[in-house]
Design a protein around this motif. Sequence first.
Motif, PDB file in Angstrom:
ATOM      1  N   ILE A  49      10.025   4.367 -10.764  1.00 30.01           N
ATOM      2  CA  ILE A  49      10.141   4.931  -9.421  1.00 30.01           C
ATOM      3  C   ILE A  49       9.056   5.981  -9.200  1.00 30.01           C
ATOM      4  CG2 ILE A  49      11.613   6.253  -7.836  1.00 30.01           C
ATOM      5  CD1 ILE A  49      12.943   3.669  -8.392  1.00 30.01           C
ATOM      6  N   ASN A  50       8.258   5.768  -8.161  1.00 29.58           N
ATOM      7  CA  ASN A  50       7.305   6.796  -7.734  1.00 29.58           C
ATOM      8  C   ASN A  50       7.705   7.253  -6.336  1.00 29.58           C
ATOM      9  OD1 ASN A  50       5.045   8.507  -7.702  1.00 29.58           O
ATOM     10  ND2 ASN A  50       3.842   6.956  -6.598  1.00 29.58           N
ATOM     11  N   ARG A  51       7.387   8.493  -6.029  1.00 25.32           N
ATOM     12  CA  ARG A  51       7.701   9.092  -4.726  1.00 25.32           C
ATOM     13  C   ARG A  51       9.213   9.191  -4.527  1.00 25.32           C
ATOM     14  NH1 ARG A  51       3.227   7.191  -0.412  1.00 25.32           N
ATOM     15  NH2 ARG A  51       3.735   9.290   0.241  1.00 25.32           N
ATOM     16  N   GLY A  87       0.841  -1.189   0.000  1.00 28.11           N
ATOM     17  CA  GLY A  87       0.000   0.000   0.000  1.00 28.11           C
ATOM     18  C   GLY A  87       0.874   1.235   0.000  1.00 28.11           C
ATOM     19  N   GLY A  88       0.342   2.308  -0.522  1.00 30.07           N
ATOM     20  CA  GLY A  88       1.057   3.575  -0.475  1.00 30.07           C
ATOM     21  C   GLY A  88       2.099   3.769  -1.558  1.00 30.07           C
ATOM     22  N   SER A  89       2.186   2.815  -2.493  1.00 31.33           N
ATOM     23  CA  SER A  89       3.194   2.965  -3.545  1.00 31.33           C
ATOM     24  C   SER A  89       2.715   3.945  -4.626  1.00 31.33           C
ATOM     25  CB  SER A  89       3.526   1.607  -4.165  1.00 31.33           C
ATOM     26  OG  SER A  89       2.391   1.049  -4.787  1.00 31.33           O
ATOM     27  N   GLY A  90       1.428   4.235  -4.636  1.00 25.88           N
ATOM     28  CA  GLY A  90       0.901   5.215  -5.584  1.00 25.88           C
ATOM     29  C   GLY A  90       0.006   4.624  -6.660  1.00 25.88           C
ATOM     30  N   LYS A  91      -0.459   3.396  -6.465  1.00 23.16           N
ATOM     31  CA  LYS A  91      -1.283   2.739  -7.487  1.00 23.16           C
ATOM     32  C   LYS A  91      -2.527   3.556  -7.852  1.00 23.16           C
ATOM     33  CE  LYS A  91      -1.619  -0.930  -4.877  1.00 23.16           C
ATOM     34  NZ  LYS A  91      -0.594  -0.631  -3.852  1.00 23.16           N
ATOM     35  N   SER A  92      -3.288   3.933  -6.819  1.00 24.16           N
ATOM     36  CA  SER A  92      -4.539   4.649  -7.103  1.00 24.16           C
ATOM     37  C   SER A  92      -4.260   6.018  -7.715  1.00 24.16           C
ATOM     38  CB  SER A  92      -5.353   4.807  -5.814  1.00 24.16           C
ATOM     39  OG  SER A  92      -5.646   3.539  -5.276  1.00 24.16           O
ATOM     40  N   THR A  93      -3.214   6.657  -7.255  1.00 23.91           N
ATOM     41  CA  THR A  93      -2.829   7.969  -7.806  1.00 23.91           C
ATOM     42  C   THR A  93      -2.485   7.837  -9.287  1.00 23.91           C
ATOM     43  OG1 THR A  93      -1.952   8.609  -5.647  1.00 23.91           O
ATOM     44  CG2 THR A  93      -1.200   9.889  -7.549  1.00 23.91           C
ATOM     45  N   ILE A  94      -1.716   6.815  -9.624  1.00 25.86           N
ATOM     46  CA  ILE A  94      -1.311   6.611 -11.018  1.00 25.86           C
ATOM     47  C   ILE A  94      -2.537   6.241 -11.870  1.00 25.86           C
ATOM     48  CG2 ILE A  94       0.193   5.276 -12.572  1.00 25.86           C
ATOM     49  CD1 ILE A  94       1.643   7.080 -10.427  1.00 25.86           C
ATOM     50  N   LEU A 144       8.550   9.721 -11.038  1.00 27.02           N
ATOM     51  CA  LEU A 144       7.746  10.732 -10.356  1.00 27.02           C
ATOM     52  C   LEU A 144       8.369  10.936  -8.983  1.00 27.02           C
ATOM     53  CD1 LEU A 144       4.077   9.557 -11.102  1.00 27.02           C
ATOM     54  CD2 LEU A 144       5.560  11.033 -12.493  1.00 27.02           C
ATOM     55  N   ALA A 145       8.602  12.191  -8.633  1.00 29.28           N
ATOM     56  CA  ALA A 145       9.168  12.480  -7.320  1.00 29.28           C
ATOM     57  C   ALA A 145       8.053  12.599  -6.280  1.00 29.28           C
ATOM     58  CB  ALA A 145       9.980  13.769  -7.380  1.00 29.28           C
ATOM     59  N   GLN A 146       8.463  12.583  -5.054  1.00 26.32           N
ATOM     60  CA  GLN A 146       7.537  12.824  -3.938  1.00 26.32           C
ATOM     61  C   GLN A 146       7.241  14.323  -3.939  1.00 26.32           C
ATOM     62  OE1 GLN A 146       6.308  10.689  -1.531  1.00 26.32           O
ATOM     63  NE2 GLN A 146       5.363  12.359  -0.382  1.00 26.32           N
ATOM     64  N   ARG A 147       6.054  14.697  -4.364  1.00 19.70           N
ATOM     65  CA  ARG A 147       5.713  16.125  -4.482  1.00 19.70           C
ATOM     66  C   ARG A 147       4.317  16.369  -3.945  1.00 19.70           C
ATOM     67  NH1 ARG A 147       9.560  18.431  -7.500  1.00 19.70           N
ATOM     68  NH2 ARG A 147      10.687  17.091  -8.977  1.00 19.70           N
ATOM     69  N   THR A 148       4.158  17.492  -3.260  1.00 20.61           N
ATOM     70  CA  THR A 148       2.830  17.821  -2.726  1.00 20.61           C
ATOM     71  C   THR A 148       1.815  17.957  -3.851  1.00 20.61           C
ATOM     72  OG1 THR A 148       3.518  20.113  -2.713  1.00 20.61           O
ATOM     73  CG2 THR A 148       3.555  18.965  -0.601  1.00 20.61           C
TER      74      THR A 148
HETATM   75  N1  LIG Z   1       4.529  10.996  -6.366  1.00 20.02           N
HETATM   76  C1  LIG Z   1       3.879  11.290  -5.234  1.00 20.02           C
HETATM   77  N2  LIG Z   1       4.190  12.392  -4.511  1.00 20.02           N
HETATM   78  C2  LIG Z   1       3.532  12.672  -3.364  1.00 20.02           C
HETATM   79  N3  LIG Z   1       2.557  11.931  -2.843  1.00 20.02           N
HETATM   80  C3  LIG Z   1       2.205  10.808  -3.516  1.00 20.02           C
HETATM   81  C4  LIG Z   1       2.818  10.429  -4.746  1.00 20.02           C
HETATM   82  N4  LIG Z   1       2.243   9.272  -5.157  1.00 20.02           N
HETATM   83  C5  LIG Z   1       1.314   8.956  -4.251  1.00 20.02           C
HETATM   84  N5  LIG Z   1       1.284   9.868  -3.256  1.00 20.02           N
HETATM   85  C6  LIG Z   1       0.443   9.887  -2.043  1.00 20.02           C
HETATM   86  O1  LIG Z   1       0.725   8.711  -1.303  1.00 20.02           O
HETATM   87  C7  LIG Z   1      -0.463   8.198  -0.702  1.00 20.02           C
HETATM   88  C8  LIG Z   1      -0.698   6.771  -1.190  1.00 20.02           C
HETATM   89  O2  LIG Z   1      -0.944   6.819  -2.596  1.00 20.02           O
HETATM   90  P1  LIG Z   1      -1.995   5.832  -3.265  1.00 20.02           P
HETATM   91  O3  LIG Z   1      -2.074   6.194  -4.697  1.00 20.02           O
HETATM   92  O4  LIG Z   1      -3.271   5.828  -2.489  1.00 20.02           O
HETATM   93  O5  LIG Z   1      -1.218   4.458  -3.091  1.00 20.02           O
HETATM   94  P2  LIG Z   1      -1.763   2.947  -3.216  1.00 20.02           P
HETATM   95  O6  LIG Z   1      -2.968   2.985  -4.077  1.00 20.02           O
HETATM   96  O7  LIG Z   1      -0.628   2.201  -3.825  1.00 20.02           O
HETATM   97  O8  LIG Z   1      -2.038   2.489  -1.826  1.00 20.02           O
HETATM   98  C9  LIG Z   1      -1.571   9.161  -1.103  1.00 20.02           C
HETATM   99  O9  LIG Z   1      -1.735  10.093  -0.059  1.00 20.02           O
HETATM  100  C10 LIG Z   1      -1.031   9.843  -2.340  1.00 20.02           C
HETATM  101  O10 LIG Z   1      -1.560  11.145  -2.481  1.00 20.02           O
END
Ligand SMILES: Nc1ncnc2c1ncn2[C@@H]1O[C@H](COP(=O)(O)OP(=O)(O)O)[C@@H](O)[C@H]1O
Length: 213
Positions: A139-141, A10-17, A171-175
């Motif tokens: 690489i994400n974050r 979890g938290g790798s950015g799947k849903s965001t991507i 993708l870098a870790q960015r707000t």
């Molecule tokens: N490149 C990024 N930079 C900053 N925050 C990110 C990035 N990618 C994801 N996040 C944040 O990290 C958290 C987990 O991302 P999420 O997409 O929900 O991951 P997953 O679906 O893999 O669990 C969320 O709060 C999201 O906004």
Amino acid sequence: MITVIGSLKGGSGKSTIAFNLAVWLAYARRNVLAIDADPQATLTDVVEVREEEGFEPGVRLAHKELLWYPERLGEYDEVLVDVGTADLESLKQAIRIADRILVPVPPSQADIWSTQRFLRLIGAVSENRGEPPQVLAFINRGDTHRAVRESDEAAAALVSLPNVEFIESRLAQRTAFRRSFSEGLAVFEMDPRSKGAQEWNALAAVLYPQVLG
Ligand SMILES: Nc1ncnc2c1ncn2[C@@H]1O[C@H](COP(=O)(O)OP(=O)(O)O)[C@@H](O)[C@H]1O
Ligand SMILES: [Mg+2]
């Protein structure tokens, strides 16, 4: 094409991507369907926020049941599947029907290890398929500070893994990614000139070169 966005963590950015890809493809006028196969339902939540805000183009979401009827997915140009490990059966089925699997990898040793595990799972689940799915990792974050080399180390580790293609666009870790997501916007909508948007456009262009013509 069916693209599964997956990883074991979890938290790798799947849903965001998955969400950013869905919006990006909708802008490109692709007929795109997103499937949320994670019981955490983050993709569903962000699509609901987007709908409530009335942002266009909208994202079409389908129930995960559809994974078991892949013939019905043929009418879409692009299908995106967001999977987690909380629903292992859906994750495995998504792997079975995937044309390709996109793996976001945060730059840490734990994430490299878990990516190796995920590759083994993909291999095991794909055994009965004619051809295994293409697996792409990036690489994400990633860290934005030059002095921190974790992203480079993680990239080097990913390059050396078998059965996975490494995408150099990071993708870098960015707000900007976090803020846009919480507002129901893609990162390139919130501020098209931000570094996050530029990174996003580079990654999307690698993933869907045909979309850019
Ligand atoms: N490149 C990024 N930079 C900053 N925050 C990110 C990035 N990618 C994801 N996040 C944040 O990290 C958290 C987990 O991302 P999420 O997409 O929900 O991951 P997953 O679906 O893999 O669990 C969320 O709060 C999201 O906004
Ligand atoms: Mg998620």
